[in-house]
Scaffold this active site. Sequence first.
Site, PDB file in Angstrom:
ATOM      1  N   LYS A  10       0.836  -1.208   0.000  1.00 19.02           N
ATOM      2  CA  LYS A  10       0.000   0.000   0.000  1.00 19.02           C
ATOM      3  C   LYS A  10       0.871   1.258   0.000  1.00 19.02           C
ATOM      4  CE  LYS A  10      -2.713   1.037   3.774  1.00 19.02           C
ATOM      5  NZ  LYS A  10      -2.506   2.445   4.166  1.00 19.02           N
ATOM      6  N   SER A  11       1.877   1.280   0.879  1.00 17.66           N
ATOM      7  CA  SER A  11       2.736   2.476   0.964  1.00 17.66           C
ATOM      8  C   SER A  11       3.435   2.754  -0.365  1.00 17.66           C
ATOM      9  CB  SER A  11       3.834   2.270   2.013  1.00 17.66           C
ATOM     10  OG  SER A  11       3.315   2.354   3.288  1.00 17.66           O
ATOM     11  N   GLY A  88      -4.682   8.391   5.578  1.00 18.78           N
ATOM     12  CA  GLY A  88      -3.725   9.375   6.097  1.00 18.78           C
ATOM     13  C   GLY A  88      -2.570   9.566   5.125  1.00 18.78           C
ATOM     14  N   SER A 157       8.141   9.523  11.461  1.00 17.65           N
ATOM     15  CA  SER A 157       6.937   9.283  10.669  1.00 17.65           C
ATOM     16  C   SER A 157       7.291   9.362   9.195  1.00 17.65           C
ATOM     17  CB  SER A 157       5.859  10.321  11.000  1.00 17.65           C
ATOM     18  OG  SER A 157       4.906  10.373   9.953  1.00 17.65           O
ATOM     19  N   GLN A 159       5.230   9.334   6.816  1.00 15.69           N
ATOM     20  CA  GLN A 159       4.293  10.201   6.098  1.00 15.69           C
ATOM     21  C   GLN A 159       4.760  11.649   6.163  1.00 15.69           C
ATOM     22  OE1 GLN A 159       0.412   9.318   7.714  1.00 15.69           O
ATOM     23  NE2 GLN A 159       0.317   7.349   6.646  1.00 15.69           N
ATOM     24  N   ASP A 305       2.702  -0.788  12.057  1.00 19.32           N
ATOM     25  CA  ASP A 305       1.379  -1.308  11.683  1.00 19.32           C
ATOM     26  C   ASP A 305       1.172  -2.769  12.108  1.00 19.32           C
ATOM     27  OD1 ASP A 305       0.713   1.128  10.621  1.00 19.32           O
ATOM     28  OD2 ASP A 305       1.254   0.598   8.575  1.00 19.32           O
ATOM     29  N   LYS A 332      -3.523   6.467  14.910  1.00 20.70           N
ATOM     30  CA  LYS A 332      -3.776   5.754  13.647  1.00 20.70           C
ATOM     31  C   LYS A 332      -5.276   5.793  13.312  1.00 20.70           C
ATOM     32  CE  LYS A 332       0.452   4.771  12.908  1.00 20.70           C
ATOM     33  NZ  LYS A 332       1.148   5.470  11.834  1.00 20.70           N
ATOM     34  N   ARG A 336      -5.211   2.399  18.419  1.00 21.36           N
ATOM     35  CA  ARG A 336      -5.029   0.938  18.316  1.00 21.36           C
ATOM     36  C   ARG A 336      -4.631   0.306  19.648  1.00 21.36           C
ATOM     37  NH1 ARG A 336      -2.347   0.802  12.235  1.00 21.36           N
ATOM     38  NH2 ARG A 336      -4.358   0.889  11.145  1.00 21.36           N
TER      39      ARG A 336
HETATM   40  C1  S3P Z   1       2.792   4.919   6.186  1.00 25.94           C
HETATM   41  C2  S3P Z   1       3.500   5.246   7.300  1.00 25.94           C
HETATM   42  C3  S3P Z   1       3.093   4.892   8.665  1.00 25.94           C
HETATM   43  C4  S3P Z   1       2.077   3.764   8.667  1.00 25.94           C
HETATM   44  C5  S3P Z   1       0.995   3.978   7.652  1.00 25.94           C
HETATM   45  C6  S3P Z   1       1.575   4.104   6.246  1.00 25.94           C
HETATM   46  C7  S3P Z   1       3.281   5.392   4.883  1.00 25.94           C
HETATM   47  O1  S3P Z   1       2.536   6.030   9.283  1.00 25.94           O
HETATM   48  O2  S3P Z   1       1.513   3.621   9.947  1.00 25.94           O
HETATM   49  O3  S3P Z   1       0.093   2.894   7.660  1.00 25.94           O
HETATM   50  O4  S3P Z   1       2.829   4.891   3.839  1.00 25.94           O
HETATM   51  O5  S3P Z   1       4.138   6.272   4.879  1.00 25.94           O
HETATM   52  P1  S3P Z   1       3.466   7.147   9.951  1.00 25.94           P
HETATM   53  O6  S3P Z   1       4.405   7.583   8.938  1.00 25.94           O
HETATM   54  O7  S3P Z   1       2.552   8.269  10.345  1.00 25.94           O
HETATM   55  O8  S3P Z   1       4.073   6.497  11.148  1.00 25.94           O
END
Ligand code: S3P
Length: 418
Positions: A10-11, A88, A157, A159, A305, A332, A336
């Site tokens: 997914k990422s 997110g 993070s 993201q 995750d 999240k 969780r």
């Molecule tokens: C993700 C980063 C993680 C993860 C999320 C997907 C990403 O979050 O928990 O499911 O694709 O960069 P954080 O970067 O906020 O920790």
Amino acid sequence: MKEIIVPPDKSISHRAILIGSLCKKPLKIKNPLKAGDTLSTISCLRSLGIRIEEEWGMRSAECGVNEIIVYGKSWKKPEAPLYCGNSGTTMRLLSGILAGLPYEVILTGDSSLSKRPMRRIGEPLSMMGAKFVGDYPPITIEGGDLKAISYKMPISSAQVKSAILLAGLSATGKTSITEPLLSRDHTERMLEFLCVPIKRDGFTISLDGPFEIEGGLEIEIPGDFSSASFFIGAGIILNREIKIKNIGINKTRIGFLDCLKKMGAAFTIENERLICNEPIGDIIINPSRLSGIEVSPKDIPIMIDEVPILSILALFAEGTTIIKGSSELRAKETDRIKAMVLELSKLGARISELPDGMVIEGGYPLKGAGLYSHKDHRIAMALSVLSLKVPGIEIEGKEWADISFPNFYEMISWFKKG
Ligand code: S3P
């Protein structure tokens, strides 16, 4: 031995689609994830004028058949707010791109996303020169001329790091980001694959902007380790031998395997290789007995995750498992920590909440009960794995698995066949 192929990552799928929008030449994505979250990314980009051709030949778990072509750089101001659904990653990474575009755009999400903190991207993007309003969605971003910053992230993070890196591509000067501990590095790897000169030094990443990505390449997406973790968990608690093929085994993602090793799980990784700058391999799980462990804060960013499924495994380990340093889990899709403690307690599990984690005493009998997914895909799947082992569990809101793993229940049903 049962061989399993789980859906694409997914990422990495999000990143390929989003980065494709910044490329001069079309970017072809082989085997992207087709699920709730990545469809949100596609729909937001289309509203921003990006042409995306989709070819969904078969189900996403059947590797290598689906394809997307992203034709970048054809931006327009969207006519309405962009809806990021439950995702997110869509909201935060897209914000990094929007920070460099000359439009005022509103981003919204579902009830879960509307409770997730956005100040963590608002702060650095504002420092770079974007106008950013909203600590929680809906947020408004007005992009423009960006200047590079040096930013020390208060939390690890991927993201946030990715949002700043993507904004850094349109900023003038050297953007530099330092994390307390390394989070997943898929953005860095993909940018490197696309010939963006990224520099890495320990927990610091930098790039010189502005930089235009040429594109014109093909990106193949590996299997999602986070999706695989539910099958790894099921294989262990049900004592089955399974092989999960073509899985991303990037070191910044597989902290769950490091924990399993400490707990005494038997597994091997074979057929290791690199595709499009991402390490992949086949993971073989053998029957094993587990012992409780202490998971320390430094282990968390690379297994963030997988904590819900780890808490399920801890119920079957001998001794106590203590998970600390995971307060990010409270931010999240749902809290969780609270959700797992609440649901597992309904089964009679000996589990208690810490401000930043949980304590689980393994080896005690569990009884069936009605459980709730809290509208969170990973909680839904973790509890479903447990229901394979403990009779009498019914889960309300199971369908949230579709956010990352649309054919999860069909695939997991193999374990019920004895
Ligand atoms: C993700 C980063 C993680 C993860 C999320 C997907 C990403 O979050 O928990 O499911 O694709 O960069 P954080 O970067 O906020 O920790």
